[in-house]
Design an enzyme around this catalytic site. Structure first.
Site, PDB file in Angstrom:
ATOM      1  N   GLU A  49       0.867  -1.165   0.000  1.00  0.00           N
ATOM      2  CA  GLU A  49       0.000   0.000   0.000  1.00  0.00           C
ATOM      3  C   GLU A  49       0.913   1.226   0.000  1.00  0.00           C
ATOM      4  O   GLU A  49       1.707   1.402   0.921  1.00  0.00           O
ATOM      5  CB  GLU A  49      -0.803  -0.020   1.307  1.00  0.00           C
ATOM      6  CG  GLU A  49      -2.225   0.429   1.222  1.00  0.00           C
ATOM      7  CD  GLU A  49      -2.848   0.442   2.606  1.00  0.00           C
ATOM      8  OE1 GLU A  49      -3.040   1.538   3.123  1.00  0.00           O
ATOM      9  OE2 GLU A  49      -3.098  -0.635   3.180  1.00  0.00           O
ATOM     10  N   ASP A  60      -4.437  10.795   9.123  1.00  0.00           N
ATOM     11  CA  ASP A  60      -3.176  10.196   9.533  1.00  0.00           C
ATOM     12  C   ASP A  60      -2.623  10.772  10.821  1.00  0.00           C
ATOM     13  O   ASP A  60      -2.710  11.970  11.070  1.00  0.00           O
ATOM     14  CB  ASP A  60      -2.141  10.366   8.417  1.00  0.00           C
ATOM     15  CG  ASP A  60      -2.388   9.384   7.282  1.00  0.00           C
ATOM     16  OD1 ASP A  60      -2.258   8.171   7.535  1.00  0.00           O
ATOM     17  OD2 ASP A  60      -2.765   9.829   6.188  1.00  0.00           O
ATOM     18  N   TYR A 174     -11.361  -3.112   3.805  1.00  0.00           N
ATOM     19  CA  TYR A 174     -10.358  -2.645   4.754  1.00  0.00           C
ATOM     20  C   TYR A 174     -11.088  -2.277   6.040  1.00  0.00           C
ATOM     21  O   TYR A 174     -11.845  -1.312   6.065  1.00  0.00           O
ATOM     22  CB  TYR A 174      -9.634  -1.432   4.172  1.00  0.00           C
ATOM     23  CG  TYR A 174      -8.393  -1.000   4.930  1.00  0.00           C
ATOM     24  CD1 TYR A 174      -8.437  -0.666   6.272  1.00  0.00           C
ATOM     25  CD2 TYR A 174      -7.165  -0.909   4.269  1.00  0.00           C
ATOM     26  CE1 TYR A 174      -7.302  -0.268   6.949  1.00  0.00           C
ATOM     27  CE2 TYR A 174      -6.017  -0.496   4.939  1.00  0.00           C
ATOM     28  CZ  TYR A 174      -6.100  -0.174   6.283  1.00  0.00           C
ATOM     29  OH  TYR A 174      -4.982   0.231   6.957  1.00  0.00           O
TER      30      TYR A 174
END
Lengths: 266, 429
Positions: A49, A60, A174
């Site tokens: 990834e 993030d 995911y």
């Protein structure tokens, strides 16, 4: 066949779990990204990834934010990331997913970006801030280009929404194993077993679990519940630490190997 | 639903039939058609967030809709706006400014007189009441100039909620007074050191907090920006500015104004003033962005001058970005306008040519700041001074009997040190 689909089919046949590595593209520079990718492929990493650096990565944590800053500082652009994927493709068939914020695609042009990604040898896109509601032609364009649109499911995703999302996704689902941003944590989330069971009730797609998994022990635990485990920040942290060292690839490979081995034992 | 948050100041001795006639017209046509059910204003708006926030945003939207239909919510909202914040704010005829500019009659909507010193508290009150209804025990906010942070710290103190405010390190320094105020009110202020250390980074950090603490926490976003339902909700909590101004101008002048002027950062004070007038074709509107050190210099925050269509922090709108989609650095003397994107409804109103958008440079804004202080005895916030600069430029092109309403969105206490240094004021020896 799409390389992601192919890899999961293969893993299923062999009754093995998959291991997914996340790193920031261009950290510390793009040729290191290429060399790292080849090293990961050689030690049995199943999917790579690649984070495309963005100025405002709001999903993030600090480790990946800093990686994005390093990537931007060395002039990494979406176009150059695609060129790097093409360079990896000359030597490796490792499935590659781009982890990307939507504005970069939007600016490139949705259709143009998907075509360019497919041409470069990308296998899937994981667009952090593009929920299926805002996708428009996205799913269709991805399907036509033979790319997997990978959707996220979160601990806050209710059942009816989950059922709808997993029907629209491709490649794998995911599962974001915790409420929060990317980053390392001491304990894996308790929600994993319950949520992966719920996801399975609605889809046959493989499940990869990520966010907050950083040690071989955690990876092994999580692999019991999913088809694949994603580790990001812990590896990015190693890259940050050895970024300027001549043996960067060696050192990171050594660390990643311990994670691969842990997952492959399950 | 689009009327939620509307506060009737009550027809106090004015021509009620006239007012009611206008009020009736207002509740129809274009203003009720955006955003659509999915939060889009034409091609703008929407909900571009990580999956973890999708359900919380849906819950917020549902709670907001329920509260819109609940008279008890409206009563509570009106109660605090009146009794705690001091609404309605005056619509003040700026006689000496009018004389100086030699043009139209200029009225100032005095949001600077509101409790905490800016319009921001209208929205913070509305959202904290929603947070309470949702059972949240903690609120967070981003802030640029510090006014929204102070407003949120204030309502959190009032209701005994935990409060964390994210503020860029550069802004903490240039708006230090507000940092102290927030701390005094019991809020934790987190200085954000990423990127250019201003409003955009504060929003990133607030969103990271929210995604991590979403079950206990409500994010009180301070401007008409971000993922649906924020642009809609903030607009409707701020429309009280325009609703009052409309009634007040009818009372004073017995007709609608010819021009509305407001500064535009995210755009909450501007949309709050403009919205109730959108269906009145004779009312023109002017939004003033931050021109910084000039558009040519590339050091500004004028999204409609140098921006292009992009997606940032939950919504699609005009954005200052480079050719690859990286968000560009911005510059403005005003922390509250120093932001790379603009609220989606403003982008839509610009496309419709319903609102005209211009900009004022740092120098012009500081000049306007001083002019208003000396002519009217009002020290405006640097943000609001951009609106004053806007009317200074526009007034010569208008007729003497034209009427202007300018949103004086905040007071300038927070800016005195910065402006004093800039214009060279010294302490007495």
């Amino acid at each position: 066949m799409n390389r992601i689909v192919e890899r999961f089919t293969h893993l299923r046949t062999e009754n093995r779990k998959g291991f997914v590595v996340y790193i920031g593209a261009g950290d510390p520079e793009l040729d290191a990204t290429r060399r790292l990718a080849l090293a990961f492929d050689a030690i049995g990493v199943d999917i790579l990834e690649l984070g495309v650096p963005f100025s405002d990565p709001l999903a993030d944590g600090l480790v990946n934010q800093l990686a994005a800053q390093r990537g931007l500082a060395t002039g990494t652009t979406p176009q150059k990331v695609l060129e790097t994927v093409a360079a990896i493709r000359k030597q490796s068939g490792i499935p590659i997913v781009l982890y990307i914020y939507f504005n970069l695609i939007h600016r490139f042009g949705l259709e143009r970006f998907i075509q360019a990604a497919a041409q470069a040898g990308v296998d899937g896109l994981l667009v952090l801030d593009l929920p299926p509601e805002e996708g428009g032609a996205y799913e269709d364009l991805m399907r036509r280009a033979g790319l997997c649109n990978i959707y996220l499911v979160a601990p806050t995703t209710p059942d009816d929404r989950l059922a709808w999302i997993v029907k629209s996704g491709a490649g794998f689902i995911y599962y974001v194993s915790r409420e929060g941003v990317t980053g390392m944590q001491h304990q894996v989330s308790a929600s994993i077993e319950g949520m992966t069971t719920k996801i399975r009730a609605h889809t046959d797609l493989p499940i990869a679990v990520g966010f907050g998994i950083s040690t071989p022990e955690q990876a092994r635990t999580v692999a019991q519940y999913a088809e694949a485990v994603v580790v990001g920040s812990a590896i990015v942290d190693q890259i940050a630490k050895y970024g300027k060292a001549p043996d960067l690839v060696e050192r990171v490979r050594y660390f990643v190997k311990t994670l691969v081995d842990a997952v492959k034992q399950v | 639903m689009s009327n939620c948050g509307r506060v009737g100041p009550g027809a106090r001795g004015l021509d009620e039939a006239l007012v009611r006639g206008y009020a009736h017209r207002m509740s129809s046509t274009v203003t009720t058609t955006v955003p659509d059910a999915t939060g889009h204003f034409g091609p703008y708006g929407g909900r571009y967030v990580p999956e973890t926030l999708m359900h919380p945003l849906q819950e917020l939207e549902q709670e907001y809709q329920r509260s819109c239909e609940d008279p008890a919510f409206r009563r509570e909202f009106e109660y605090y706006l009146t009794e705690f914040c001091g609404r309605p704010t005056p619509l003040y005829f700026a006689e000496r400014l009018t004389a100086k500019l030699g043009g139209p009659k200029i009225y100032l909507k005095r949001e600077d007189l509101l409790h905490t010193g800016a319009h921001k508290i209208n929205n913070s009150i509305g959202q904290v009441l929603l947070a309470r209804r949702m059972g949240k025990t903690r609120v967070i906010a981003e802030t640029g100039a510090g006014q929204h942070g102070v407003a949120t710290a204030t309502v959190a103190a009032m209701f005994g909620l935990k409060c964390v405010v994210y503020m860029g390190a550069v802004d903490c320094e240039r708006q230090a007074l507000n940092v102290y105020r927030m701390k005094m009110l019991g809020a934790e202020v987190v200085s954000v050191k990423a990127g250019q250390q201003t409003l955009k980074e504060a929003i990133n950090e607030a969103m990271r907090d929210w995604v991590t603490n979403v079950r206990s926490t409500h994010y009180i976003l301070g401007t008409a920006y971000g993922a649906h339902p924020y642009p809609l909700m903030v607009r409707n909590f701020q429309r009280v500015i325009g609703d009052e101004a409309r009634q007040q101008i009818l009372e004073k002048e017995r007709r609608l104004p010819d021009l509305l002027v407001a500064c535009v950062g995210g755009g909450s004070n501007a949309i709050g003033l403009f919205y109730p007038f959108l269906n009145d074709p004779t009312v023109q509107m002017l939004g003033v962005e931050a021109g910084g050190e000039g558009i040519e210099a590339g050091k500004h925050a004028a999204r409609f001058q140098g921006g292009s269509l992009g997606v940032l922090q939950g919504t699609r709108s005009y954005l200052l970005q480079d050719e690859f989609g990286q968000v560009q650095l911005t510059h403005s003397v005003s922390a509250g306008l120093d932001y790379a994107a603009v609220g989606p409804e403003h982008a839509w109103l610009r496309d419709l040519k319903r609102v005209e958008y211009t900009y004022a440079t740092d120098d012009k804004a500081v000049e306007a700041f001083m002019l208003l202080a000396r002519l009217e005895g009002i020290v405006p916030a640097l943000e609001s001074a951009h609106a004053v600069a806007g009317i200074i430029e526009r007034a010569p092109k208008m007729r003497k009997d034209d009427i202007v309403i300018l949103n004086l969105s905040g007071r300038g206490d927070k800016d005195v040190a910065q402006v004093a240094a800039r214009v060279g004021l010294e302490m007495p020896k």
